[in-house]
Design an enzyme around this catalytic site. Structure first.
Site, PDB file in Angstrom:
ATOM      1  N   HIS A 461     -34.385   0.232 -11.050  1.00 29.61           N
ATOM      2  CA  HIS A 461     -35.138   0.341 -12.879  1.00 29.61           C
ATOM      3  C   HIS A 461     -35.544   2.033 -13.750  1.00 29.61           C
ATOM      4  O   HIS A 461     -35.209   2.040 -14.738  1.00 29.61           O
ATOM      5  CB  HIS A 461     -35.750  -0.712 -12.498  1.00 29.61           C
ATOM      6  CG  HIS A 461     -36.814  -0.861 -13.551  1.00 29.61           C
ATOM      7  ND1 HIS A 461     -36.758  -1.682 -15.489  1.00 29.61           N
ATOM      8  CD2 HIS A 461     -38.016  -0.174 -14.281  1.00 29.61           C
ATOM      9  CE1 HIS A 461     -37.617  -1.858 -15.660  1.00 29.61           C
ATOM     10  NE2 HIS A 461     -38.516  -0.708 -15.106  1.00 29.61           N
ATOM     11  N   GLU A 462     -36.503   1.875 -12.706  1.00 31.71           N
ATOM     12  CA  GLU A 462     -37.347   3.259 -12.271  1.00 31.71           C
ATOM     13  C   GLU A 462     -36.456   4.520 -12.916  1.00 31.71           C
ATOM     14  O   GLU A 462     -36.788   6.068 -13.018  1.00 31.71           O
ATOM     15  CB  GLU A 462     -38.757   3.939 -11.058  1.00 31.71           C
ATOM     16  CG  GLU A 462     -39.024   2.307 -11.022  1.00 31.71           C
ATOM     17  CD  GLU A 462     -39.914   2.049 -12.173  1.00 31.71           C
ATOM     18  OE1 GLU A 462     -40.514   2.729 -13.120  1.00 31.71           O
ATOM     19  OE2 GLU A 462     -40.115   1.491 -13.006  1.00 31.71           O
ATOM     20  N   HIS A 465     -35.441   4.877 -16.447  1.00 31.96           N
ATOM     21  CA  HIS A 465     -36.855   5.953 -16.679  1.00 31.96           C
ATOM     22  C   HIS A 465     -36.589   7.325 -16.446  1.00 31.96           C
ATOM     23  O   HIS A 465     -36.662   7.779 -17.631  1.00 31.96           O
ATOM     24  CB  HIS A 465     -38.233   5.741 -16.299  1.00 31.96           C
ATOM     25  CG  HIS A 465     -37.977   4.523 -17.164  1.00 31.96           C
ATOM     26  ND1 HIS A 465     -38.526   4.267 -18.243  1.00 31.96           N
ATOM     27  CD2 HIS A 465     -39.385   2.994 -16.586  1.00 31.96           C
ATOM     28  CE1 HIS A 465     -38.928   2.827 -18.644  1.00 31.96           C
ATOM     29  NE2 HIS A 465     -39.873   2.107 -17.357  1.00 31.96           N
ATOM     30  N   HIS A 468     -33.848   8.739 -18.821  1.00 28.36           N
ATOM     31  CA  HIS A 468     -34.401   8.801 -20.345  1.00 28.36           C
ATOM     32  C   HIS A 468     -34.776  10.074 -20.594  1.00 28.36           C
ATOM     33  O   HIS A 468     -35.088  11.149 -21.330  1.00 28.36           O
ATOM     34  CB  HIS A 468     -35.139   7.846 -20.283  1.00 28.36           C
ATOM     35  CG  HIS A 468     -35.160   7.388 -22.011  1.00 28.36           C
ATOM     36  ND1 HIS A 468     -36.346   6.356 -22.909  1.00 28.36           N
ATOM     37  CD2 HIS A 468     -34.678   7.923 -23.030  1.00 28.36           C
ATOM     38  CE1 HIS A 468     -36.431   6.441 -24.098  1.00 28.36           C
ATOM     39  NE2 HIS A 468     -35.504   7.069 -24.560  1.00 28.36           N
TER      40      HIS A 468
END
Length: 670
Positions: A461-462, A465, A468
């Site tokens: 998940h991290e 990020h 991105h």
């Protein structure tokens, strides 16, 4: 001597020289940077030339470089490696920074230049990205109170300053409660605990100075304790301490702080002409209105609650069959759910965990990024702020793209949770700058470092990020990377979680810590089949928190937030044995700052998109489909906030999604 924060950083890729920076450097560096930024703002506002995009908007974009350096370094260490001095500095900096930004947003001459450009926007010959930056800049000034006058303007400054102080106090109180409590275990207290929990508890013992293994309030330690400990009395003690964070009375109690924050937010919204804070906050999000948020959450609440209640009845029967009395309690759910998981799926967390090595799961995330986007990761030997931190040079086709830093282990100096931040964001103006991105997690430290499946999902998940940020390709920093609507920002992170569940990824990287053998195919299949196990519980605890957050802000501010929380949960019919994922006194997402206030729902809003987005790869018949990956990068990951998020998603998928993919993905579809 030159302050090391403000000097030119002669380090590889201009990473902050942490080994040269002391706590005594932060305050004087901030003094200089704030004065410099004030002078830059004054020069822009008082420029005798007529306003132009270059001398106003681009000038704003290029200002504050030293301030960015100071704040990026300070808030990195203040969150991930705090100490009493850094906490003192944070308490001092918060109101000063709030005052600084409030004065900029209230600068009438500066706002007049921005408003002039906004009025003439159609005649300026701007490129689409420039139009977007102008719109966001103008909107930001208006929403910050730039159009206010007199008493209203003065009061807005006071509110912002006070909110900054309260947010810092809330965070530090929570950190204090989490770091001070621990439960030492004797040999008689270890029944049921697998080796990986014992290893983590013994590692935590060293930090706490205890003789025996200890359980702390780190999620990566307390959750497996609640899963495996057969001692119901100790599970109750640990759970109640976890649930009481921020509500223990005394100087670290957050309840009165939460009430004051909500009241000030309401007043802030009224000053700006909004009915309530939720209406103000959601105006700029994809959801737009509180009604649309509530509609989504309630569409999910019904199926989730029904599943959770059915599961709760099964767990209660299991408890009674073992001789347990009374109702299933919150400290019982995880214990009996783990037993049920082992029975239904023959899946033992203790047997699974040796296949989920931190190093291999990180390697898996890197490999997925390489296959999807062609990026490569080369270890980098640099001094960082803590010995646990690691760094990589991120390249594509041999060209430097970014720096990635990982800080994975829990410690008393680190606030709870997991997060991604950019110590430097990607931009091309006024100069080309490549991002320095950090993932911070709170995994239990052990040798070797092993993860739960939930931990592995958090890592992915991290890292979503981080991608991105690292793949951002825009001109202006203000719209770079994760500078997007709050209910869009979780799309890349939650989407990347899906690659952890791709069978070929698990087959290659889920290898046994001792033998190196790949995870057996039968175990892998059980892991994937069990992906939606206990999803009623997980969804209920999350949606309850999101609805409480929304109700706090969608109407008059509650005088007693705890009473309001109780009434919302009662109206929902919250199952007795499930607690909110984040109860009010520890709800840092909502009360440590405005980021997720009225916005905790955004994870689910993004999940509607991420489920639909990954379905497009499945429809292509390949989780690593090159055309889908290129579209994902071209239309979402590289775009930052340069376009409206709805348009970005439609460019990627051809349409907006419905809630059906989410319910199916969570196993809640009827």
């Amino acid at each position: 001597m030159t302050n090391p924060i403000l000097s030119d950083w002669k380090t590889p890729f201009e990473i902050a020289p942490f080994d040269q920076i002391g706590d005594e450097d932060f305050a004087p560096a901030l003094d200089v940077a704030l004065a410099e930024h004030d002078a830059e703002m004054t020069a822009i506002a008082e420029n005798p030339e007529a306003p132009s995009f270059a001398n106003t908007i681009e000038a704003l974009e290029g200002a504050g470089r030293d301030l960015d350096k100071v704040l990026s370094v300070f808030f990195t260490v203040a969150g991930a490696d705090s100490n009493p001095k850094r906490q003192e500095l944070q308490r001092d900096f918060s109101p000063r920074l709030a005052k600084h930004w409030a004065e900029i947003s209230a600068n009438k001459a500066l706002f007049a230049r921005v408003a002039d450009l906004w009025a003439r926007k159609d005649d300026l010959g701007l490129m689409p990205e420039q139009e977007r930056v102008l719109m966001l800049t103008h909107r930001g000034f208006v929403r910050s109170g730039a159009a206010l006058e007199g008493e209203a303007e003065a009061r807005m400054k006071e509110i912002k300053a006070r909110l900054a102080v309260l947010g810092t106090e809330f965070t530090q109180n929570l950190l204090a409660d989490e770091s001070e409590w621990f439960m030492e275990l004797s040999e008689a207290d270890l029944d049921g605990l697998p080796d990986f929990v014992l290893a983590a508890a013994r590692a935590a013992r060293e930090e706490k100075g205890a003789e025996g293994p200890v359980i702390t309030l780190s999620r990566s330690l307390i959750v497996p304790f609640l899963q495996f400990s057969s001692r119901r009395d100790l599970r109750e003690k640990a759970y109640l301490a976890w649930a009481a964070r921020g509500a223990n009375g005394g100087k670290t109690d957050n309840r009165a702080i939460a009430a004051e924050i909500l009241k000030l937010r309401e007043e802030r919204a009224h000053l700006l002409g909004y009915e309530n804070f939720a209406a103000f906050k959601l105006e700029t999000e994809m959801a737009k209105t509180p009604a649309r948020v509530k509609e989504l959450l309630m569409d999910v609440w019904g199926p989730a609650k029904a599943r959770a209640e059915a599961d709760g009845e099964i767990l209660t029967r299991m408890m009674h069959a073992e001789g347990g009395n009374g109702d299933l309690e919150p400290w019982d759910w995880r214990y009996y759910a783990e037993k049920r998981r082992r029975a239904d799926y023959d899946l033992d967390e203790a047997a699974l965990k040796p296949y989920l090595q931190l190093e291999k799961m990180r390697e898996a995330a890197f490999a997925c990024a390489n296959r999807l986007f062609g990026v490569e990761f080369e270890p980098l030997d640099v001094e960082l702020y803590h010995p646990d931190c690691l760094a990589w040079n991120v390249t594509r086709n041999g060209q430097h793209l970014a720096i990635f830093i990982g800080d994975y282990f829990a410690r008393g100096s680190k606030r709870s949770g997991a997060w991604c931040s950019a110590m430097r964001s990607q931009a091309k103006y006024p100069d080309v700058q490549t991002p320095v991105v950090i993932n911070v997690c709170n995994f239990a430290k052990s040798t070797p470092a092993l993860l739960s499946y939930d931990d592995a999902r958090t890592l992915f998940h991290e890292f979503g990020h981080a991608l991105h940020q690292m793949l951002s390709n825009v001109t202006y920093e203000s719209i770079s990377g994760t500078s997007v609507a709050r209910d869009f920002v979780e799309l890349p992170s939650q989407l990347f979680e899906h690659w952890l569940e791709v069978p070929e990824v698990l087959s290659e990287f889920a290898t046994h810590v001792e033998t190196g053998a790949p995870m057996p195919e039968a175990m892998r299949d059980k892991v994937l089949k069990a992906a939606t196990f206990d999803m009623g519980f997980q969804t209920v605890e999350y949606v309850a928190s999101a609805l409480v957050d929304l109700e706090f802000h969608d109407g008059p501010a509650p005088v007693d937030p705890m009473a309001k929380q109780a009434s919302v949960l009662a109206e929902l019919g919250m199952p007795h044995a499930i607690g909110m994922r984040h109860a009010t006194p520890q709800f840092a997402h909502v009360f440590s700052g405005d980021g997720y206030s009225s916005g905790y729902y955004s994870y689910m809003w993004s999940e509607v998109m991420d489920a639909d987005a990954f379905a497009s790869f499945e429809e292509a018949g390949n989780a690593f489909d090159p055309a889908r990956a290129k579209s994902l990068e071209d239309n979402i990951l590289s775009k930052g906030g340069s376009e409206d998020p709805e348009e970005l998603y439609k460019a990627f998928r051809g349409r907006l999604p419905g809630v059906e993919a989410l319910l199916k993905g969570r196993g809640l579809a009827v």
